[in-house]
Design a protein around this motif. Structure first.
Motif: not given
Length: 62
Positions: A11-16, A28-29
């Motif tokens: 979910w966080y990967q998608e949102q970021l 790490l983004f």
């Protein structure tokens, strides 16, 4: 219903990614002068989620 660790990370990967961050290493983004590191840790029947934000030019932590 509790989310599983991998679901939370996804979910966080998608949102970021939607916010135009690029994943350079696992969890790490980067976007321009900003770096966000995601940490998801199982704890006492749940998950602790931490987002660490670093911005260029920011003084080091005390």
């Amino acid at each position: 219903m509790e989310a599983k660790e991998e679901e939370v990370k996804a979910w966080y990967q998608e949102q970021l990614t939607r916010a135009e961050y690029r994943e350079e290493e696992p969890l790490l983004f980067r976007r321009k002068a900003q770096e966000v590191r995601l940490d998801v840790t199982p704890r006492a029947g749940g998950l602790h989620v931490f987002l660490f934000l670093r911005t260029a030019g920011e003084p080091p932590p005390l």
